[in-house]
Design a protein around this motif. Structure first.
Motif, PDB file in Angstrom:
ATOM      1  N   GLU A  75       0.826  -1.206   0.000  1.00 17.75           N
ATOM      2  CA  GLU A  75       0.000   0.000   0.000  1.00 17.75           C
ATOM      3  C   GLU A  75       0.862   1.259   0.000  1.00 17.75           C
ATOM      4  OE1 GLU A  75      -3.731   2.038   0.081  1.00 17.75           O
ATOM      5  OE2 GLU A  75      -2.988   0.090  -0.580  1.00 17.75           O
ATOM      6  N   ASN A  76       1.942   1.254   0.804  1.00 17.20           N
ATOM      7  CA  ASN A  76       2.835   2.414   0.815  1.00 17.20           C
ATOM      8  C   ASN A  76       3.469   2.638  -0.551  1.00 17.20           C
ATOM      9  OD1 ASN A  76       2.319   2.868   3.517  1.00 17.20           O
ATOM     10  ND2 ASN A  76       4.096   1.732   4.239  1.00 17.20           N
ATOM     11  N   ALA A  77       3.892   1.535  -1.190  1.00 14.32           N
ATOM     12  CA  ALA A  77       4.500   1.651  -2.518  1.00 14.32           C
ATOM     13  C   ALA A  77       3.483   2.137  -3.543  1.00 14.32           C
ATOM     14  CB  ALA A  77       5.077   0.302  -2.948  1.00 14.32           C
ATOM     15  N   ARG A  78       2.244   1.666  -3.439  1.00 16.05           N
ATOM     16  CA  ARG A  78       1.195   2.112  -4.357  1.00 16.05           C
ATOM     17  C   ARG A  78       0.912   3.604  -4.181  1.00 16.05           C
ATOM     18  NH1 ARG A  78      -3.575  -1.980  -5.303  1.00 16.05           N
ATOM     19  NH2 ARG A  78      -4.708  -0.077  -4.915  1.00 16.05           N
ATOM     20  N   LEU A  79       0.817   4.033  -2.932  1.00 19.97           N
ATOM     21  CA  LEU A  79       0.562   5.453  -2.674  1.00 19.97           C
ATOM     22  C   LEU A  79       1.733   6.308  -3.154  1.00 19.97           C
ATOM     23  CD1 LEU A  79      -1.002   5.228   0.911  1.00 19.97           C
ATOM     24  CD2 LEU A  79      -2.184   5.688  -1.234  1.00 19.97           C
ATOM     25  N   TYR A  80       2.952   5.811  -2.940  1.00 17.30           N
ATOM     26  CA  TYR A  80       4.130   6.544  -3.386  1.00 17.30           C
ATOM     27  C   TYR A  80       4.162   6.639  -4.907  1.00 17.30           C
ATOM     28  CZ  TYR A  80       9.049   7.672  -4.170  1.00 17.30           C
ATOM     29  OH  TYR A  80      10.218   8.251  -4.605  1.00 17.30           O
ATOM     30  N   THR A  81       3.876   5.512  -5.571  1.00 19.31           N
ATOM     31  CA  THR A  81       3.859   5.506  -7.040  1.00 19.31           C
ATOM     32  C   THR A  81       2.783   6.444  -7.570  1.00 19.31           C
ATOM     33  OG1 THR A  81       4.615   3.202  -7.041  1.00 19.31           O
ATOM     34  CG2 THR A  81       3.623   4.034  -9.072  1.00 19.31           C
ATOM     35  N   ARG A  82       1.607   6.433  -6.914  1.00 24.95           N
ATOM     36  CA  ARG A  82       0.515   7.304  -7.347  1.00 24.95           C
ATOM     37  C   ARG A  82       0.874   8.773  -7.132  1.00 24.95           C
ATOM     38  NH1 ARG A  82      -4.779   6.145  -4.262  1.00 24.95           N
ATOM     39  NH2 ARG A  82      -4.283   4.065  -5.066  1.00 24.95           N
ATOM     40  N   SER A  83       1.517   9.085  -5.998  1.00 25.35           N
ATOM     41  CA  SER A  83       1.891  10.475  -5.746  1.00 25.35           C
ATOM     42  C   SER A  83       2.949  10.948  -6.746  1.00 25.35           C
ATOM     43  CB  SER A  83       2.416  10.632  -4.315  1.00 25.35           C
ATOM     44  OG  SER A  83       3.623   9.894  -4.134  1.00 25.35           O
ATOM     45  N   GLN A  84       3.861  10.034  -7.119  1.00 24.67           N
ATOM     46  CA  GLN A  84       4.845  10.392  -8.139  1.00 24.67           C
ATOM     47  C   GLN A  84       4.178  10.659  -9.474  1.00 24.67           C
ATOM     48  OE1 GLN A  84       7.838   7.201  -8.072  1.00 24.67           O
ATOM     49  NE2 GLN A  84       9.328   8.748  -7.462  1.00 24.67           N
ATOM     50  N   ALA A  85       3.201   9.808  -9.822  1.00 23.47           N
ATOM     51  CA  ALA A  85       2.483  10.004 -11.086  1.00 23.47           C
ATOM     52  C   ALA A  85       1.676  11.294 -11.060  1.00 23.47           C
ATOM     53  CB  ALA A  85       1.578   8.803 -11.356  1.00 23.47           C
ATOM     54  N   ASP A  86       1.023  11.581  -9.919  1.00 24.57           N
ATOM     55  CA  ASP A  86       0.230  12.814  -9.808  1.00 24.57           C
ATOM     56  C   ASP A  86       1.102  14.054  -9.933  1.00 24.57           C
ATOM     57  OD1 ASP A  86      -2.017  11.304  -9.493  1.00 24.57           O
ATOM     58  OD2 ASP A  86      -2.090  11.479  -7.307  1.00 24.57           O
ATOM     59  N   ALA A  87       2.341  13.956  -9.452  1.00 24.81           N
ATOM     60  CA  ALA A  87       3.229  15.118  -9.490  1.00 24.81           C
ATOM     61  C   ALA A  87       3.629  15.495 -10.912  1.00 24.81           C
ATOM     62  CB  ALA A  87       4.478  14.845  -8.654  1.00 24.81           C
ATOM     63  N   ILE A  88       3.556  14.554 -11.839  1.00 25.66           N
ATOM     64  CA  ILE A  88       3.976  14.849 -13.216  1.00 25.66           C
ATOM     65  C   ILE A  88       2.821  14.708 -14.204  1.00 25.66           C
ATOM     66  CG2 ILE A  88       6.373  14.180 -12.794  1.00 25.66           C
ATOM     67  CD1 ILE A  88       5.744  11.491 -14.128  1.00 25.66           C
ATOM     68  N   THR A  89       1.588  14.596 -13.691  1.00 22.89           N
ATOM     69  CA  THR A  89       0.423  14.388 -14.558  1.00 22.89           C
ATOM     70  C   THR A  89      -0.574  15.513 -14.384  1.00 22.89           C
ATOM     71  OG1 THR A  89       0.718  11.994 -14.360  1.00 22.89           O
ATOM     72  CG2 THR A  89      -1.394  12.762 -15.209  1.00 22.89           C
ATOM     73  N   ASP A  90      -1.105  15.993 -15.500  1.00 25.02           N
ATOM     74  CA  ASP A  90      -2.165  16.992 -15.463  1.00 25.02           C
ATOM     75  C   ASP A  90      -3.476  16.298 -15.099  1.00 25.02           C
ATOM     76  OD1 ASP A  90      -3.437  19.608 -16.085  1.00 25.02           O
ATOM     77  OD2 ASP A  90      -4.353  18.451 -17.699  1.00 25.02           O
ATOM     78  N   SER A  91      -4.149  16.786 -14.072  1.00 23.25           N
ATOM     79  CA  SER A  91      -5.327  16.095 -13.548  1.00 23.25           C
ATOM     80  C   SER A  91      -6.497  16.106 -14.514  1.00 23.25           C
ATOM     81  CB  SER A  91      -5.758  16.743 -12.227  1.00 23.25           C
ATOM     82  OG  SER A  91      -6.051  18.120 -12.415  1.00 23.25           O
ATOM     83  N   LEU A  92      -6.595  17.114 -15.366  1.00 20.46           N
ATOM     84  CA  LEU A  92      -7.735  17.210 -16.289  1.00 20.46           C
ATOM     85  C   LEU A  92      -7.554  16.317 -17.512  1.00 20.46           C
ATOM     86  CD1 LEU A  92     -10.385  18.486 -17.261  1.00 20.46           C
ATOM     87  CD2 LEU A  92      -9.025  20.382 -18.200  1.00 20.46           C
ATOM     88  N   THR A  93      -6.431  16.458 -18.183  1.00 17.96           N
ATOM     89  CA  THR A  93      -6.223  15.751 -19.454  1.00 17.96           C
ATOM     90  C   THR A  93      -5.514  14.414 -19.292  1.00 17.96           C
ATOM     91  OG1 THR A  93      -4.097  16.867 -19.786  1.00 17.96           O
ATOM     92  CG2 THR A  93      -6.075  17.962 -20.654  1.00 17.96           C
TER      93      THR A  93
END
Length: 650
Positions: free
Chosen positions: A320-338
């Motif tokens: 779960e920690n790795a999943r949350l970390y991976t998701r936070s990394q993806a969110d940091a470089i991803t535009d939430s709308l597109t």
């Protein structure tokens, strides 16, 4: 006297063999079937050996003893190989350690006695020193020997438990500070294989989008079964309710799994799945661990299930920690709308790609949506967001995996195209531009809602020597495309430096033409209908007075004045007999007059320097109650400038 007993025993044996055979045929579980077969063979052989005593020729030989020996051998195989009965040889570490200490003491005593008997009288004085030295040696060696004895006991009598403990210790150490999901999955699979000697191990992870469980990692590249479990699968429901692992036998005999499709059972059967263990966090199953048979075909025990449950529980938090970390990394470089990469990732990716290609070519596309602010003003920000998401889908569809697509900011997008020359980049850019144009064009839209894009291209190293210049020159090419009429693609060449002004001076270049353009259009409508021109002038005067009373700034006053002079410009397209009619208009004639709003927008759209008046012009016939036209807007959904213009027009 013994005949009835033999007949009764034969009947019991035949009944047992019949039921065992029927169970073997109906079962898909190989391990219990193997043990049952061996036991059946053993019973049959013992019975035949006993019956041999009835034959005088065989009775003189120990046939029944030989049959019993074979039966015992078959039972040993069933117990060892198939774990028919769980047996353990219990040897405590304390007992072995005590044995080592006793042996040391005996060795010490015998060595002292031996020295006393065989040493000459002249050396008798060294015996106390020898005794002390040997005692010290014994004291020093006790602790190492105790540890050695513990390891020997573990390896000799607790081999399986020892291997499992070592696997657990190594796994816990490796995942304690690990945030890489792939690495944790790999470590878990290795620990399971080492601890349980499983042939193959599968890890299914829950997909956050469709909620299905898909294969995430396997123990071998050659073992890649196409397994997928839906969230409403009986296996998932059973694990939610029971919070325990699932064996193959339970899967085929438990009533709850009767509702599974035969194709789903066949998938698990073909994959050879013997055990399924849930990996849960806060009562949510985030992954599934699946095991096939052991390499030595030995059945899994309850202790094995306990070990797997512990591994699942200990790895759940790390997962779960790795999943949350991976998701936070993806969110940091991803535009939430597109869902494209954002500006931050673009800067990083452009530098990385420039370093990667060396002296090869790299093209950069700068894409800007034409009049997107106006699109937002006309149709609202919700429609604007939908348009941006639609453009992102168009980019993904055309670029695919050939480049890196990013949302640069606002309505601007970038595409990094490694190993693309200018010609290839231009072909792709034109495909994207025309796709955007045709996707948004709708002939049935009364407001003629459409969207276009202007594209600038620059190619490294011919068009720019470095990253900074590549970005700057692609941006300049894009502004040039917009200044030349929009909805086109322009490639940067060295002549841009002397032939094109700065993009920030474009507005100043065109602003002096506003007034002349407006009055030229007003003169055109005056030639057709003098009343309309006079009306527009009066509306401009009234809206100016209204704006002054509302203390609006000069920019808003200028917009309102220009919108007032142009708000009826669409009447150029209305027949004169309708415009000059003195009587009441028919329904058809009134519908024709109402079209002047769309005609006004059509005319103004061809004048990019006047697009700022469109929100006021298109909305000046809307009503607060929503009964106006052309869009039927109501309340504060009507643009503020349109409301001001409507009051003055009334």
């Amino acid at each position: 006297m013994a005949a009835p007993l033999y007949v009764f025993a034969l009947a019991m044996i035949i009944s047992t063999l019949f039921k065992a055979g029927r169970n073997i045929r109906s079962s898909n579980d190989a391990n219990p079937n193997g043990s049952i077969k061996l036991v059946c063979f053993g019973i049959t052989i013992v019975f035949i050996g006993t019956m041999g005593n009835l034959v005088p020729a065989l009775g003189q030989y120990p046939v029944e003893l030989f049959a019993s020996f074979i039966n015992a051998f078959l039972l040993m195989i069933a117990i060892y190989k198939y774990r028919l009965v769980e047996l353990r040889f219990m040897v405590t570490r304390g007992l072995v350690s005590a044995l080592f200490i006793i042996l040391l003491i005996i060795a010490y005593i015998f060595s002292v006695i031996y020295i006393e008997k065989h040493i000459s009288a002249q050396y008798q004085s060294i015996i106390p020193y020898y005794t002390t030295l040997v005692a010290l040696a014994v004291a020093i060696t006790i602790q190492p020997l105790f540890k050695l004895s513990t390891r020997l006991v573990d390896k000799m009598f607790y081999k399986t438990e020892y291997t499992q403990r070592q696997a657990l210790r190594a796994f816990s150490t490796r995942i304690s500070n690990n945030l890489d999901l792939d690495s944790i999955a790999r470590e878990l699979i290795e620990a399971v294989q080492l601890g349980l000697n499983a042939t193959h191990v599968l890890l299914l992870q829950k997909d956050e989008e469709n909620k299905h469980y898909n294969v995430f990692a396997t123990s071998s590249q050659l073992y890649q079964p196409a397994l997928q479990l839906s969230p409403d699968n009986p296996i998932i429901k059973w694990m939610h309710d029971n919070n325990a692992g699932l064996t193959r036998g339970q899967l085929y005999y438990h009533p709850i799994f009767k509702s599974m499709w035969e194709s789903e059972k066949e998938q698990l059967y073909q994959a050879g799945i013997e055990l399924i263990i849930p990996i849960k966090v806060r009562d949510k199953i985030i992954a599934l661990l699946m095991l096939t048979r052991r390499k030595n075909n030995v059945a899994y025990t309850l202790d094995d299930l306990d070990l797997l449950s512990y591994l699942g529980a200990s790895s759940a938090v790390a997962f779960e920690n790795a999943r949350l970390y991976t998701r936070s990394q993806a969110d940091a470089i991803t535009d939430s709308l597109t869902k494209l990469y954002n500006h931050r990732y673009f800067c990083q990716a452009l530098s990385e790609q420039m370093d990667k290609i060396g002296t090869a070519e790299l093209s950069l596309l700068m894409i800007d949506l034409d009049l997107f602010k106006l699109y937002n003003d006309l149709y609202g920000h919700f429609e604007g967001d939908r348009a941006l998401a639609m453009v992102a889908d168009i980019l993904r569809r055309n670029v695919n995996n050939r480049g890196i697509i990013c949302r640069y900011g606002g309505e601007e997008f970038t595409v990094i195209l490694p190993y693309f020359d200018s010609r290839s980049a231009h072909a792709l850019a034109e495909k994207i531009r025309t796709d955007i144009e045709t996707s948004f064009f709708n002939v049935n839209d009364v407001t003629q809602r459409f969207l276009t894009a202007s594209v600038g291209i620059c190619t490294y190293p011919h068009g720019a020597p470095n990253t900074e210049e590549l970005l700057k020159r692609a941006d300049l090419a894009m502004y040039t495309a917009k200044n030349q009429g929009k909805n086109q693609t322009v490639i940067y060449t060295p002549r841009f430096i002397k032939d094109n002004p700065s993009p920030f001076d474009v507005e100043d270049i065109y602003r002096p033409n506003y007034t002349a353009t407006i009055y030229a259009l007003a003169a055109a409508i005056d030639a057709k209908d003098h009343y309309t021109f006079g009306h527009s002038q009066r509306v401009a005067n009234y809206v100016t007075i209204l704006a002054d009373e509302m203390c609006l700034d000069k920019a808003h006053i200028d917009i309102l004045q220009e919108a007032a002079l142009l708000h009826d410009i669409g009447k150029l397209g209305i027949p004169e007999n309708i415009l000059t009619k003195t009587g009441k208009l028919t329904t058809e004639e009134y519908d024709a007059v109402k079209k002047h709003v769309e005609l006004s927008i059509t005319i103004i759209k061809h004048l990019p320097t006047l697009n700022h008046v469109i929100p006021a012009v298109i909305g000046h016939h809307e009503r607060w109650d929503g009964k106006g036209y052309p869009r039927g807007l109501k309340g504060e959904n009507i643009p503020f400038t349109a409301r001001c213009l409507a009051i003055a027009d009334a």
